[in-house]
Design a protein around this motif. Sequence first.
Motif, PDB file in Angstrom:
ATOM      1  N   ILE A  23       0.847  -1.190   0.000  1.00 49.53           N
ATOM      2  CA  ILE A  23       0.000   0.000   0.000  1.00 49.53           C
ATOM      3  C   ILE A  23       0.884   1.242   0.000  1.00 49.53           C
ATOM      4  O   ILE A  23       1.725   1.422   0.881  1.00 49.53           O
ATOM      5  CB  ILE A  23      -0.941   0.028   1.222  1.00 49.53           C
ATOM      6  N   LEU A  24       0.709   2.065  -1.023  1.00 47.46           N
ATOM      7  CA  LEU A  24       1.418   3.341  -1.131  1.00 47.46           C
ATOM      8  C   LEU A  24       0.424   4.458  -0.833  1.00 47.46           C
ATOM      9  O   LEU A  24      -0.685   4.450  -1.362  1.00 47.46           O
ATOM     10  CB  LEU A  24       1.984   3.526  -2.538  1.00 47.46           C
ATOM     11  N   ILE A  57       0.656  -6.890  -6.103  1.00 46.85           N
ATOM     12  CA  ILE A  57      -0.443  -5.927  -6.164  1.00 46.85           C
ATOM     13  C   ILE A  57       0.000  -4.625  -5.507  1.00 46.85           C
ATOM     14  O   ILE A  57       0.576  -4.628  -4.421  1.00 46.85           O
ATOM     15  CB  ILE A  57      -1.700  -6.469  -5.446  1.00 46.85           C
ATOM     16  N   ILE A  58      -0.274  -3.515  -6.178  1.00 46.54           N
ATOM     17  CA  ILE A  58      -0.021  -2.187  -5.615  1.00 46.54           C
ATOM     18  C   ILE A  58      -1.373  -1.520  -5.372  1.00 46.54           C
ATOM     19  O   ILE A  58      -2.167  -1.369  -6.313  1.00 46.54           O
ATOM     20  CB  ILE A  58       0.811  -1.308  -6.563  1.00 46.54           C
ATOM     21  N   VAL A  59      -1.633  -1.169  -4.130  1.00 41.49           N
ATOM     22  CA  VAL A  59      -2.827  -0.386  -3.806  1.00 41.49           C
ATOM     23  C   VAL A  59      -2.352   1.054  -3.616  1.00 41.49           C
ATOM     24  O   VAL A  59      -1.592   1.339  -2.695  1.00 41.49           O
ATOM     25  CB  VAL A  59      -3.532  -0.893  -2.536  1.00 41.49           C
ATOM     26  N   PHE A  60      -2.787   1.933  -4.513  1.00 37.88           N
ATOM     27  CA  PHE A  60      -2.283   3.303  -4.466  1.00 37.88           C
ATOM     28  C   PHE A  60      -3.336   4.233  -3.876  1.00 37.88           C
ATOM     29  O   PHE A  60      -4.365   4.498  -4.491  1.00 37.88           O
ATOM     30  CB  PHE A  60      -1.888   3.798  -5.858  1.00 37.88           C
ATOM     31  N   ARG A  64      -5.913   9.774  -9.024  1.00 42.69           N
ATOM     32  CA  ARG A  64      -5.784   8.823 -10.133  1.00 42.69           C
ATOM     33  C   ARG A  64      -4.451   8.896 -10.866  1.00 42.69           C
ATOM     34  O   ARG A  64      -3.865   7.875 -11.205  1.00 42.69           O
ATOM     35  CB  ARG A  64      -6.938   9.003 -11.125  1.00 42.69           C
ATOM     36  N   PHE A  65      -3.931  10.117 -11.128  1.00 44.11           N
ATOM     37  CA  PHE A  65      -2.696  10.193 -11.911  1.00 44.11           C
ATOM     38  C   PHE A  65      -1.557   9.477 -11.196  1.00 44.11           C
ATOM     39  O   PHE A  65      -0.636   8.966 -11.841  1.00 44.11           O
ATOM     40  CB  PHE A  65      -2.334  11.643 -12.237  1.00 44.11           C
ATOM     41  N   MET A  66      -1.594   9.431  -9.871  1.00 41.09           N
ATOM     42  CA  MET A  66      -0.555   8.733  -9.107  1.00 41.09           C
ATOM     43  C   MET A  66      -0.653   7.224  -9.321  1.00 41.09           C
ATOM     44  O   MET A  66       0.370   6.549  -9.502  1.00 41.09           O
ATOM     45  CB  MET A  66      -0.683   9.068  -7.627  1.00 41.09           C
ATOM     46  N   ALA A  67      -1.872   6.710  -9.300  1.00 42.84           N
ATOM     47  CA  ALA A  67      -2.065   5.283  -9.543  1.00 42.84           C
ATOM     48  C   ALA A  67      -1.678   4.931 -10.982  1.00 42.84           C
ATOM     49  O   ALA A  67      -1.086   3.876 -11.243  1.00 42.84           O
ATOM     50  CB  ALA A  67      -3.510   4.902  -9.263  1.00 42.84           C
ATOM     51  N   HIS A  81      -6.818   1.193  -7.384  1.00 46.79           N
ATOM     52  CA  HIS A  81      -7.075   2.544  -6.873  1.00 46.79           C
ATOM     53  C   HIS A  81      -8.343   2.467  -6.021  1.00 46.79           C
ATOM     54  O   HIS A  81      -9.422   2.208  -6.550  1.00 46.79           O
ATOM     55  CB  HIS A  81      -7.260   3.509  -8.039  1.00 46.79           C
ATOM     56  N   PRO A  82      -8.254   2.701  -4.715  1.00 48.57           N
ATOM     57  CA  PRO A  82      -9.415   2.511  -3.840  1.00 48.57           C
ATOM     58  C   PRO A  82     -10.669   3.265  -4.262  1.00 48.57           C
ATOM     59  O   PRO A  82     -11.771   2.770  -4.086  1.00 48.57           O
ATOM     60  CB  PRO A  82      -8.910   3.006  -2.474  1.00 48.57           C
ATOM     61  N   ASN A  83     -10.497   4.455  -4.819  1.00 50.01           N
ATOM     62  CA  ASN A  83     -11.669   5.219  -5.237  1.00 50.01           C
ATOM     63  C   ASN A  83     -11.431   5.863  -6.599  1.00 50.01           C
ATOM     64  O   ASN A  83     -10.731   6.874  -6.693  1.00 50.01           O
ATOM     65  CB  ASN A  83     -11.998   6.298  -4.203  1.00 50.01           C
ATOM     66  N   PRO A  84     -11.992   5.303  -7.663  1.00 43.82           N
ATOM     67  CA  PRO A  84     -11.790   5.845  -9.009  1.00 43.82           C
ATOM     68  C   PRO A  84     -12.265   7.289  -9.161  1.00 43.82           C
ATOM     69  O   PRO A  84     -11.870   7.978 -10.100  1.00 43.82           O
ATOM     70  CB  PRO A  84     -12.619   4.909  -9.900  1.00 43.82           C
ATOM     71  N   GLU A  85     -13.118   7.744  -8.253  1.00 41.15           N
ATOM     72  CA  GLU A  85     -13.609   9.125  -8.315  1.00 41.15           C
ATOM     73  C   GLU A  85     -12.592  10.128  -7.772  1.00 41.15           C
ATOM     74  O   GLU A  85     -12.802  11.334  -7.850  1.00 41.15           O
ATOM     75  CB  GLU A  85     -14.925   9.251  -7.538  1.00 41.15           C
TER      76      GLU A  85
END
Length: 310
Positions: A23-24, A57-60, A64-67, A81-85
């Motif tokens: 997790i980052l 697996i990377i959970v960012f 969004r741009f970071m993921a 990405h936990p929340n695409p919004e």
Amino acid sequence: MVITEKQVAEKINKLKKEKNAVILAHYYQRPEIQDIADYIGDSLELSRKAQQTDADIIVFCGVRFMAETAKILNPDKKVLHPNPESGCPMADMATVEGVLRLKKEHPDAVVVSYINTNADVKAVSDIIVTSRNAVKVVKSLHAKKIIFVPDQFLGSFVAKQIPEKEFILWKGFCPPHFNLSAKELLALKEKYPDAKIAVHPECNTDTAEIADFVGSTTQIIEYATTCEADTVIIGTEVGIEYALKKKNPNKKYIFPQAAEYCGVVHCCDMKKNTLDKVLQVLEEENNEIILDKELMEKARIPLEKMLSIS
């Protein structure tokens, strides 16, 4: 049955081990997310960690741009990405069409894009920079003309330190940083005359000019926790308060909150990620970042150029 925050965190830590996930989290994330992250940092630090990780697996936990950046640097890994919004208004201000038009108008210019850009804009850029390394990277370029995308204020900050180069600035900005006024900081300075002022270069030019220190998120943390002043006025997103207090709890950190101005610098998009959403993406492995292979290959080139320099 209501699950407590502690129980959610325990489930996340268990799943991380089972699935070889990492997790980052950016410093602007909620404190409870910073607590369960394997690595916390700003854009440059997290870019490096994304490139170096052996996880499957990377959970960012960021915008969004970071993921997307993590996926570009790790095309064979699953990036969630936990929340695409959770997007970035500044990144969305830059368009491929606009960048290509500027390149056509200025064929002798190099396109320098802030890491706060979407993957498609990175793909048409010559090199990427972060707020921490922008001056160093741009100084290293042979080109005398720079198209700087998308943050006009970071671009202006860099241009002042490299007067020998010509800058064409995209007129983008970070709304929370832009709204932080010099007037507000000076009012706090009157209240705390011995305090130092540290701000992010995404702040508008007038605000940056009155600061004692201008730097990236990590640089602000380093400065604020180690400078001689006992009180530091912080001109960036309030999420870094958690890290500041951990690193040096004996100091006083003031975050502008004057209601008659703009209030505290707060990125609502960064706060859209929650512990429950982190748990959900780990359980379901959904919200995966999917990018076109050719796009990733093109976007990876300017990112790796930056990493090789910084």
